[in-house]
Design an enzyme around this catalytic site. Structure first.
Site, mmCIF file in Angstrom:
data_model
loop_
_atom_site.group_PDB
_atom_site.id
_atom_site.type_symbol
_atom_site.label_atom_id
_atom_site.label_comp_id
_atom_site.label_asym_id
_atom_site.label_seq_id
_atom_site.Cartn_x
_atom_site.Cartn_y
_atom_site.Cartn_z
ATOM 1 N N LYS A 1 58.783 42.674 21.095
ATOM 2 C CA LYS A 1 59.256 42.748 22.482
ATOM 3 C C LYS A 1 60.719 42.355 22.566
ATOM 4 O O LYS A 1 61.515 42.998 23.259
ATOM 5 C CB LYS A 1 58.386 41.841 23.375
ATOM 6 C CG LYS A 1 56.993 42.419 23.614
ATOM 7 C CD LYS A 1 55.996 41.427 24.203
ATOM 8 C CE LYS A 1 54.611 42.083 24.275
ATOM 9 N NZ LYS A 1 53.537 41.178 24.688
ATOM 10 N N GLN B 1 52.684 35.341 26.495
ATOM 11 C CA GLN B 1 51.849 36.046 25.519
ATOM 12 C C GLN B 1 50.438 35.459 25.505
ATOM 13 O O GLN B 1 50.269 34.238 25.418
ATOM 14 C CB GLN B 1 52.496 35.973 24.122
ATOM 15 C CG GLN B 1 51.788 36.781 23.058
ATOM 16 C CD GLN B 1 51.827 38.290 23.303
ATOM 17 O OE1 GLN B 1 52.776 38.812 23.879
ATOM 18 N NE2 GLN B 1 50.792 38.983 22.879
ATOM 19 N N ASP C 1 53.849 41.906 33.376
ATOM 20 C CA ASP C 1 52.552 42.260 32.793
ATOM 21 C C ASP C 1 51.643 42.886 33.850
ATOM 22 O O ASP C 1 50.647 43.540 33.496
ATOM 23 C CB ASP C 1 51.851 40.999 32.254
ATOM 24 C CG ASP C 1 51.951 40.852 30.745
ATOM 25 O OD1 ASP C 1 52.033 41.884 30.055
ATOM 26 O OD2 ASP C 1 51.927 39.706 30.277
HETATM 27 N N1 GUN Z 1 48.126 40.008 24.545
HETATM 28 C C1 GUN Z 1 47.641 41.229 24.212
HETATM 29 N N2 GUN Z 1 48.136 42.172 25.049
HETATM 30 C C2 GUN Z 1 48.941 41.531 25.919
HETATM 31 C C3 GUN Z 1 49.742 41.967 27.009
HETATM 32 O O1 GUN Z 1 49.799 43.143 27.376
HETATM 33 N N3 GUN Z 1 50.446 40.997 27.637
HETATM 34 C C4 GUN Z 1 50.386 39.697 27.270
HETATM 35 N N4 GUN Z 1 51.099 38.821 27.971
HETATM 36 N N5 GUN Z 1 49.653 39.260 26.269
HETATM 37 C C5 GUN Z 1 48.937 40.175 25.595
#
Ligand code: GUN
Length: 277
Positions: free
Chosen positions: A48, A92, A115
């Site tokens: 990211k 995350q 998100d």
């Molecule tokens: N863990 C797995 N997929 C995601 C996601 O799309 N966003 C976040 N914040 N954590 C994740």
């Protein structure tokens, strides 16, 4: 069978975003919080961060120790809510067991919730008045659009009912006026549900659970699963080789949905920037 090349679609999306960023007088800013040292999460967070750099975003990668207290984590989110350089905040997941992920998500300002997991954003998606939309389902909608196939009235089966993928995916398809069936890993007679599916979205996290002969001839198969076998090989939730003899369109694993999730996160951060301006 046609491959839906997520890697390429994601690159095009990042190129478009990078071109837009050049016209702005401030770089959109994304903060990503990683708690603890789960290796898979660390890889996602690094990807990211790299994607932000590629498109010219300002990015903050914030590593917190695995024993951080609930209050310390909430304080960090509030600090970022009030930081004008930051347009998007992502924590995350999963978080260590002693932390309440839902409380953390609800503390993120809905305007910065890139998100799309805050109840306010999920509620708006359910009302078909979306604001910030969860990245993976939104990325899947972008991929489906590249096939040129009209989704109105199509039979869709979503396998998996998580808050991150399955549930918002079903809403996205419903908002596109498709007919949606939501299944999960316990659904009985899954093969008969899939028999009439024009579009299958697999997001259960069980390697090759969906067999090739369950796929209707001509169907679109979107595989959100990323499962690592003992051999080290990455496979999806669908038996790709067997399904490819029936499907008209399929996403590969890797190189399918995965890259789209991150590109869509950048898209959401740009949207959050534009809405805050
Ligand atoms: N863990 C797995 N997929 C995601 C996601 O799309 N966003 C976040 N914040 N954590 C994740």
């Amino acid at each position: 069978m046609n491959i839906i090349n997520g890697k390429k679609i994601a690159q095009n999306l990042r190129n478009d975003i990078a071109a837009k960023v050049k016209t702005l007088n401030r770089a959109p800013g994304l903060a990503v919080i990683l708690v603890g040292d789960d290796p898979a999460s660390a890889v996602y967070v690094r990807n990211k961060d790299n994607a932000c750099k590629e498109v010219g975003f300002y990015s903050e990668k914030i590593n917190k120790p695995g024993d951080i207290t609930q209050q310390e984590l909430l304080d960090e989110v509030v600090r970022l809510n009030n930081d004008d350089k930051i347009d998007g905040i992502l924590v995350q997941l999963p978080l260590p067991d002693h932390l309440d992920a839902n409380l953390v998500i609800e503390t993120i300002s809905p305007e910065k919730d890139v998100d799309g997991f805050h109840s306010e954003n999920i509620g708006k998606l359910m009302q078909n008045k979306p604001y910030l939309r969860p990245c993976t389902p939104k990325g899947v909608m972008t991929m489906l659009a590249t096939t040129g196939i009209d989704l109105v009235g199509k039979d869709c089966v979503v396998v998996g009912a998580s808050n991150i993928v399955g549930r918002p995916m079903a809403m996205e398809l419903l908002n596109a006026r498709a007919t949606v069936t939501i299944c999960n890993s316990k659904t009985t007679g899954l093969s008969s549900k899939l028999k009439n599916a024009d579009i299958v979205v697999a997001a259960v996290g069980i390697p090759k659970m969906i067999q090739g002969d369950w796929i209707k001839p001509g169907a679109i198969v979107i595989d959100v699963g990323i499962n690592r076998l003992d051999s080290g090989k990455l496979v999806g939730d669908v038996d790709f080789d067997a399904a490819s003899t029936n499907a008209a369109w399929m996403t590969p694993v890797p190189g399918g949905v995965g890259p789209m999730t991150i590109a869509t996160l950048l898209e959401n951060t740009l949207t959050a920037y534009q809405n805050r301006k």
